[in-house]
Design a protein around this motif. Structure first.
Motif, PDB file in Angstrom:
ATOM      1  N   LYS A  46       0.850  -1.174   0.036  1.00  0.00           N
ATOM      2  CA  LYS A  46      -0.121   0.287   0.315  1.00  0.00           C
ATOM      3  C   LYS A  46       0.928   1.248   0.067  1.00  0.00           C
ATOM      4  N   ASP A  47       1.762   1.214   0.796  1.00  0.00           N
ATOM      5  CA  ASP A  47       3.000   2.474   0.931  1.00  0.00           C
ATOM      6  C   ASP A  47       4.163   2.307  -0.063  1.00  0.00           C
ATOM      7  N   ARG A  48       4.032   1.159  -0.980  1.00  0.00           N
ATOM      8  CA  ARG A  48       5.157   1.391  -1.733  1.00  0.00           C
ATOM      9  C   ARG A  48       6.592   1.315  -1.094  1.00  0.00           C
ATOM     10  N   LEU A  49       6.519   0.474  -0.178  1.00  0.00           N
ATOM     11  CA  LEU A  49       7.758   0.391   0.730  1.00  0.00           C
ATOM     12  C   LEU A  49       9.111  -0.144  -0.178  1.00  0.00           C
ATOM     13  N   TRP A  50       8.662  -0.898  -0.926  1.00  0.00           N
ATOM     14  CA  TRP A  50       9.969  -1.332  -1.914  1.00  0.00           C
ATOM     15  C   TRP A  50      10.857  -0.295  -2.480  1.00  0.00           C
ATOM     16  N   GLU A  51      10.335   0.905  -2.533  1.00  0.00           N
ATOM     17  CA  GLU A  51      10.935   2.132  -3.156  1.00  0.00           C
ATOM     18  C   GLU A  51      12.061   2.611  -2.229  1.00  0.00           C
ATOM     19  N   MET A  52      11.990   2.012  -0.762  1.00  0.00           N
ATOM     20  CA  MET A  52      12.947   2.255   0.318  1.00  0.00           C
ATOM     21  C   MET A  52      14.208   1.235  -0.039  1.00  0.00           C
ATOM     22  N   VAL A  53      14.232   0.272  -0.517  1.00  0.00           N
ATOM     23  CA  VAL A  53      15.011  -0.687  -0.784  1.00  0.00           C
ATOM     24  C   VAL A  53      16.155  -0.320  -1.954  1.00  0.00           C
ATOM     25  N   ASP A  54      17.195  -0.471  -1.494  1.00  0.00           N
ATOM     26  CA  ASP A  54      18.452  -0.089  -2.429  1.00  0.00           C
ATOM     27  C   ASP A  54      18.139  -0.642  -3.844  1.00  0.00           C
ATOM     28  N   ALA A  55      18.257   0.335  -4.825  1.00  0.00           N
ATOM     29  CA  ALA A  55      17.929  -0.120  -6.045  1.00  0.00           C
ATOM     30  C   ALA A  55      18.717  -1.348  -6.784  1.00  0.00           C
ATOM     31  N   ASP A  56      20.029  -1.179  -6.308  1.00  0.00           N
ATOM     32  CA  ASP A  56      21.051  -2.332  -6.737  1.00  0.00           C
ATOM     33  C   ASP A  56      20.602  -3.773  -6.218  1.00  0.00           C
ATOM     34  N   TRP A  57      19.980  -3.823  -4.865  1.00  0.00           N
ATOM     35  CA  TRP A  57      19.500  -4.850  -4.375  1.00  0.00           C
ATOM     36  C   TRP A  57      18.329  -5.518  -5.119  1.00  0.00           C
ATOM     37  N   MET A  58      17.343  -4.473  -5.220  1.00  0.00           N
ATOM     38  CA  MET A  58      16.235  -5.041  -6.135  1.00  0.00           C
ATOM     39  C   MET A  58      16.374  -5.681  -7.420  1.00  0.00           C
ATOM     40  N   GLU A  59      17.440  -4.809  -8.162  1.00  0.00           N
ATOM     41  CA  GLU A  59      17.417  -5.425  -9.603  1.00  0.00           C
ATOM     42  C   GLU A  59      18.433  -6.941  -9.387  1.00  0.00           C
ATOM     43  N   CYS A  60      19.224  -7.012  -8.329  1.00  0.00           N
ATOM     44  CA  CYS A  60      19.877  -8.253  -8.008  1.00  0.00           C
ATOM     45  C   CYS A  60      19.080  -9.234  -7.794  1.00  0.00           C
ATOM     46  N   LEU A  61      18.230  -9.133  -6.995  1.00  0.00           N
ATOM     47  CA  LEU A  61      17.267 -10.389  -6.104  1.00  0.00           C
ATOM     48  C   LEU A  61      16.167 -10.501  -7.108  1.00  0.00           C
ATOM     49  N   ARG A  62      15.622  -9.570  -8.281  1.00  0.00           N
ATOM     50  CA  ARG A  62      14.778 -10.086  -8.942  1.00  0.00           C
ATOM     51  C   ARG A  62      15.244 -11.047 -10.152  1.00  0.00           C
ATOM     52  N   GLU A  67      14.833 -20.632  -5.011  1.00  0.00           N
ATOM     53  CA  GLU A  67      15.608 -21.369  -4.061  1.00  0.00           C
ATOM     54  C   GLU A  67      16.683 -20.582  -3.401  1.00  0.00           C
ATOM     55  N   SER A  68      17.240 -19.450  -3.992  1.00  0.00           N
ATOM     56  CA  SER A  68      18.311 -18.545  -3.338  1.00  0.00           C
ATOM     57  C   SER A  68      17.459 -17.685  -2.298  1.00  0.00           C
ATOM     58  N   LEU A  69      16.271 -17.104  -2.772  1.00  0.00           N
ATOM     59  CA  LEU A  69      15.701 -16.375  -1.810  1.00  0.00           C
ATOM     60  C   LEU A  69      15.240 -16.840  -0.853  1.00  0.00           C
ATOM     61  N   LEU A  70      14.637 -18.218  -0.647  1.00  0.00           N
ATOM     62  CA  LEU A  70      14.320 -18.979   0.444  1.00  0.00           C
ATOM     63  C   LEU A  70      15.584 -19.379   1.505  1.00  0.00           C
ATOM     64  N   MET A  71      16.693 -19.044   1.041  1.00  0.00           N
ATOM     65  CA  MET A  71      18.230 -19.435   1.805  1.00  0.00           C
ATOM     66  C   MET A  71      18.224 -18.086   2.461  1.00  0.00           C
ATOM     67  N   LEU A  72      17.869 -16.589   2.169  1.00  0.00           N
ATOM     68  CA  LEU A  72      18.134 -15.541   2.910  1.00  0.00           C
ATOM     69  C   LEU A  72      18.149 -15.879   4.344  1.00  0.00           C
ATOM     70  N   PRO A  73      17.094 -16.032   4.891  1.00  0.00           N
ATOM     71  CA  PRO A  73      16.979 -16.054   6.471  1.00  0.00           C
ATOM     72  C   PRO A  73      18.201 -16.957   7.132  1.00  0.00           C
ATOM     73  N   SER A  74      18.800 -17.950   6.105  1.00  0.00           N
ATOM     74  CA  SER A  74      19.852 -18.759   6.803  1.00  0.00           C
ATOM     75  C   SER A  74      21.188 -18.085   6.533  1.00  0.00           C
ATOM     76  N   GLY A  75      21.249 -16.921   6.100  1.00  0.00           N
ATOM     77  CA  GLY A  75      22.560 -16.236   5.750  1.00  0.00           C
ATOM     78  C   GLY A  75      23.363 -16.604   4.637  1.00  0.00           C
ATOM     79  N   CYS A  76      22.759 -17.332   3.880  1.00  0.00           N
ATOM     80  CA  CYS A  76      23.307 -17.565   2.356  1.00  0.00           C
ATOM     81  C   CYS A  76      23.549 -16.631   1.398  1.00  0.00           C
ATOM     82  N   VAL A  77      24.535 -16.272   1.118  1.00  0.00           N
ATOM     83  CA  VAL A  77      24.650 -15.158  -0.065  1.00  0.00           C
ATOM     84  C   VAL A  77      25.336 -15.458  -1.286  1.00  0.00           C
TER      85      VAL A  77
END
Length: 349
Positions: A46-62, A67-77
């Protein structure tokens, strides 16, 4: 190429200084990302909070597979991710509190876990039965190691823990709960269990039943006074009795030799109740040990004129960390689960 999951082992609570450093690191990290912490999923869109996230992060994660996204909480980079994103994920993982499970025998070698029979387990689901069996064994072992023969079950509910301690471990138990209905259920249930144990006992034995006290514990002073008063009046013989206290009672500060050494115990002690138990443990000489499994941390009081439920330590207060209701609610929010059944559609529980 993916890095190994971060273990978070760099932090330690071995010394007060290390504990304080860990707390300050958590407070600093949370403070830098507070807008995202306070956002429910609805707010994110509703508040478009994704705009607060670093643009490079968003482009990378897209471009990353699920499978890689699901491993984020485990600290896998991933090595090709922006260094700032890698640092964010690894820092968050390093601040996580340890969750390794330990067997009670590893720190209480003389403990025993008594299996609860069908009569004592009546009304419990499998999860509750497991909790009562494990915790009652731990409480008994700690009470024996401290020379305490009385246990005060705070937030006793329908008396499951209190009755296990009474009938399986022969401990004197005082069950404190805010609900008079719970006290009535506890008393009725205890008498039924007592008859069962007496019937199967070959030798004549006096079975103790928990003594119930109905009280709204709104402060540590109230809890201390009610606990010590109940122990003093008990005279070693536990009978089913319900006392009511609806207002704060001055704390008993001077040690009283007529009051036995005791253990405070609580299973799912809700919100500030766990905090009040901690304060009583520190302030009351008769309380030899504390065994508490807290719950509903979102109900902790904060920013109150009296003693708040959070923060309680000087170190936490010095960090200036303020959570607020939204963050507490989100941190304790349960994920809806579904299980198959024979009706139309899934059942949520």
């Amino acid at each position: 190429m993916a890095a190994s999951p971060a273990t978070g082992g760099a932090r330690s609570c071995e010394t007060p200084e290390q504990t304080r450093e860990w707390m300050e690191a958590i407070a600093s990290f949370l403070g830098r990302h507070r807008p995202l912490l306070e956002a429910h999923v609805v707010n994110f869109f509703k508040d478009r909070l994704w705009e607060m996230v670093d643009a490079d992060w968003m482009e990378c994660l897209r471009r990353e597979p699920v499978e890689s996204l699901l491993m984020l909480p485990s600290g896998c980079v991933q090595d090709h991710w922006p260094s700032s994103l890698q640092e964010f994920i690894l820092t968050a993982r390093s601040l996580v509190l340890p969750r390794e499970q330990k067997s009670p025998q590893s720190f209480l070698p003389n403990s025993r876990v008594a299996s609860i029979g069908t009569v004592l387990a009546q009304g419990m689901n499998s999860k509750k039965k497991h909790e009562i069996e494990a915790l009652s064994g731990i409480v008994d072992a700690i009470a024996r190691s401290r020379g305490a023969k009385t246990v005060v079950d705070v937030g006793s509910g329908q008396g499951y823990l209190a009755q296990a301690l009474s009938f399986e471990y022969q401990l004197a138990v005082i069950a404190i709960d805010a609900s008079s209905h719970h006290a009535s259920v506890t008393n009725t249930r205890a008498e039924r269990i007592k008859k069962h144990y007496a019937a199967k006992c070959v030798e004549k034995q006096q079975f103790k039943v928990p003594r119930t006290v109905t009280c709204h514990v709104l402060s540590s002073d109230t809890l201390a006074a009610v606990t010590l008063d109940a122990c003093q009046d008990d005279h070693g013989e536990h009978i089913t009795e319900t006392n009511n206290c609806n207002q704060s009672i001055p704390q008993i500060e001077q040690p009283n030799p007529s009051i036995p050494q005791l253990v405070l115990a609580g299973l799912h002690a809700c919100g500030d109740l766990s905090v009040n138990m901690l304060r009583v443990f520190v302030s009351c000489e008769q309380v030899q040990a504390l065994v508490s499994v807290g719950c509903c941390y979102n109900l902790l009081s904060e920013n109150t004129d009296t003693c708040p439920g959070f923060p309680i330590s000087k170190a936490a207060k010095s960090s200036k960390l303020v959570l607020g209701k939204s963050i507490r609610d989100l941190a304790c929010q349960r994920r809806k689960m579904e299980k198959p059944h024979q009706g139309n559609g899934p059942t949520k529980f």
